[in-house]
Scaffold this motif. Sequence first.
Motif, PDB file in Angstrom:
ATOM      1  N   LEU A 404      -4.763  -7.577  -2.064  1.00  0.00           N
ATOM      2  CA  LEU A 404      -5.341  -6.498  -2.863  1.00  0.00           C
ATOM      3  C   LEU A 404      -4.260  -5.611  -3.465  1.00  0.00           C
ATOM      4  N   GLY A 405      -2.998  -6.005  -3.306  1.00  0.00           N
ATOM      5  CA  GLY A 405      -1.889  -5.235  -3.884  1.00  0.00           C
ATOM      6  C   GLY A 405      -0.743  -6.174  -4.185  1.00  0.00           C
ATOM      7  N   ALA A 406       0.325  -5.636  -4.798  1.00  0.00           N
ATOM      8  CA  ALA A 406       1.489  -6.458  -5.151  1.00  0.00           C
ATOM      9  C   ALA A 406       2.074  -7.108  -3.895  1.00  0.00           C
ATOM     10  N   VAL A 407       2.509  -8.371  -4.021  1.00  0.00           N
ATOM     11  CA  VAL A 407       3.025  -9.139  -2.879  1.00  0.00           C
ATOM     12  C   VAL A 407       4.525  -8.874  -2.751  1.00  0.00           C
ATOM     13  N   ASN A 408       4.977  -8.486  -1.536  1.00  0.00           N
ATOM     14  CA  ASN A 408       6.369  -8.077  -1.338  1.00  0.00           C
ATOM     15  C   ASN A 408       7.244  -9.114  -0.651  1.00  0.00           C
ATOM     16  N   THR A 409       6.678  -9.880   0.275  1.00  0.00           N
ATOM     17  CA  THR A 409       7.512 -10.838   1.018  1.00  0.00           C
ATOM     18  C   THR A 409       6.783 -12.160   1.211  1.00  0.00           C
ATOM     19  N   ILE A 410       7.599 -13.226   1.357  1.00  0.00           N
ATOM     20  CA  ILE A 410       7.082 -14.561   1.713  1.00  0.00           C
ATOM     21  C   ILE A 410       8.011 -15.086   2.808  1.00  0.00           C
ATOM     22  N   ASP A 424       1.447  -4.568  -0.756  1.00  0.00           N
ATOM     23  CA  ASP A 424       1.201  -3.120  -0.848  1.00  0.00           C
ATOM     24  C   ASP A 424      -0.176  -2.742  -0.316  1.00  0.00           C
ATOM     25  N   ASP A 425      -1.048  -3.731  -0.053  1.00  0.00           N
ATOM     26  CA  ASP A 425      -2.374  -3.398   0.489  1.00  0.00           C
ATOM     27  C   ASP A 425      -2.330  -3.163   2.010  1.00  0.00           C
ATOM     28  N   LYS A 426      -1.104  -3.064   2.589  1.00  0.00           N
ATOM     29  CA  LYS A 426      -0.891  -2.723   4.008  1.00  0.00           C
ATOM     30  C   LYS A 426      -1.457  -3.781   4.948  1.00  0.00           C
ATOM     31  N   MET A 447      -1.792   0.637  10.231  1.00  0.00           N
ATOM     32  CA  MET A 447      -0.698  -0.112   9.605  1.00  0.00           C
ATOM     33  C   MET A 447      -0.239   0.521   8.302  1.00  0.00           C
ATOM     34  N   HIS A 448       1.059   0.375   8.047  1.00  0.00           N
ATOM     35  CA  HIS A 448       1.637   0.798   6.780  1.00  0.00           C
ATOM     36  C   HIS A 448       2.104  -0.440   6.012  1.00  0.00           C
ATOM     37  N   SER A 449       2.513  -0.223   4.775  1.00  0.00           N
ATOM     38  CA  SER A 449       3.038  -1.332   3.976  1.00  0.00           C
ATOM     39  C   SER A 449       4.333  -1.853   4.604  1.00  0.00           C
TER      40      SER A 449
END
Length: 564
Positions: A404-410, A424-426, A447-449
């Motif tokens: 539901l938000g931008a993807v930061n890690t894989i 970013d959707d935590k 939980m946080h981002s």
Amino acid sequence: MELLQAYSDEQRMSSSPESSPPRVSIIPKSSAPMLSLDNKTLTLTKPLDPTQHVVEFNPTYDQLWAPIQGPAHPYAKDGLAQGMRNHKLGFVENAAIEPFVFDEQYNTFHKYGYAADPSASAGFNYVGDFDALNRNDAESVYNIPQHEQKKRRLQKKNKEPDAGELDPDEVDNPATDAWLVKNRKSPWAGKKQGLQDELTEEQKKYAEEYAKKKGEADGNKEKGEVVTDKSTFHGKEEKDYQGRSWIAPPKDAKANNDHCYIPKRLVHTWSGHTKGVSAIRFFPKHGHLLLSAGMDNKVKIWDVYNSGKCMRTYMGHSKAVRDISFCNDGSKFLTAGYDKNIKYWDTETGQVISTFSTGKVPYVVKLNPDNDKQNILLAGMSDKKIVQWDINTGQITQEYDQHLGAVNTITFVDNNRRFVTSSDDKSLRVWEFGIPVVIKYISEPHMHSMPAISLHPNGNWLAAQSLDNQILIYSTRERFQLNKKKRFAGHIVAGYACQVNFSPDGRFVMSGDGEGRCWFWDWKSCKVFRTLKCHNGVCIGAEWHPLEQSKVATCGWDGLIKYW
């Protein structure tokens, strides 16, 4: 007694016939009363003017509550005139009309030209075409008898207009296209008529230029920005006397890193980026070269083992480079930039092998770690998707679209059969590789981002940099549970995607922080082991050398890369 006596004597005298009649003096009377009134008294007697706003004296109760004299205004409200209008077309009275009744009369009026006025009180309350009213017996469109409707349908069918002719019913109904065709002057009737047909030469030239510019802009919106790719080699020679490439690892490198120690002092500083450095990566397995992504749109590779100089600069992005990633053998690498492009480079020659873009900003890029799947690229995008490409064909082979938000890690886990993504959707989501269905979804209210995640060397744990200034540990086994006993805190990372990492032997956890320090914790006890003041500003990246026991590289937003 004396007074009574005097009164009786006087009465006696007046009643005697011998006495003369008494004299009477007559005062003439006027019709108007002779009153001497001052102004104040006059004002108090005068009635109040209801329209005035200021009263310059204290009126009496009777004056204040006296009824207003004179004729009432026909459209008066509460006794005070509001004027003839409450609408630009005159005075409109409120009327409560049911929506169905209104629709019925509205459609009847547009169909037959007459309508009943539902707000009228009594009597003949129709408006419009009275001939049509008499002809249709004042029926509305909603209550025409069935036989009449059937008859009209047959009549309409028999009188169908020719191909070029407009249906008269449609022409009369403003809700149809036929009405728009006929009434071109309507403000909502499509394109305006009367434009000049022939353009001058100057206008034609301008129109062509505008169309060309608009086409370019649209193209750029759809895909990433186009930049000519360049690369500059800064070393002495690309091949040595034995014909080995400059990226070849040194022969005397030892096999592995058994026991790690915390670094104590600064060994070397690389300064070549004109803006901040957003990510660094050591050459896989050997670490004799260090790749760095800069916010000055450039990617540089530095010699770690010998000279300590910049070996090559790769220029192919028009905006800051966000992420970089080597392939398994280090001969190629990926870059992701804010210009919406992902580029696949040849490390040795500096050539761009291929470019990928979906028109969105890629936040993280990764190749599948399996040696037989080095042609599969995954990218976490700003539009909440993880996109999978086949590098050989350039085609998108899969899209993982649940965040539901931008993807930061894989992060690949479980022998690369699965991968974990943070957003970013935590939340954390676990995917089976190649199948766009979430097999585990981790989201708690506390939980946080988590903008940076790293895998422990033994493969059993994930360290996630949480934006509430702590590093959380998750298991990579079936349940992907949070390890509540392990929690690393003390650093300040709120708002920054500071990289978290492990020493190659897994004994230490390290992370940069927002104040330019690099923190080291003991993995077993979770206690802070040491902090190094590394950078002015944010220390965004920290990587442990894959072979040297106590060597660590850090990068920061001050544009420097430091080797400890």
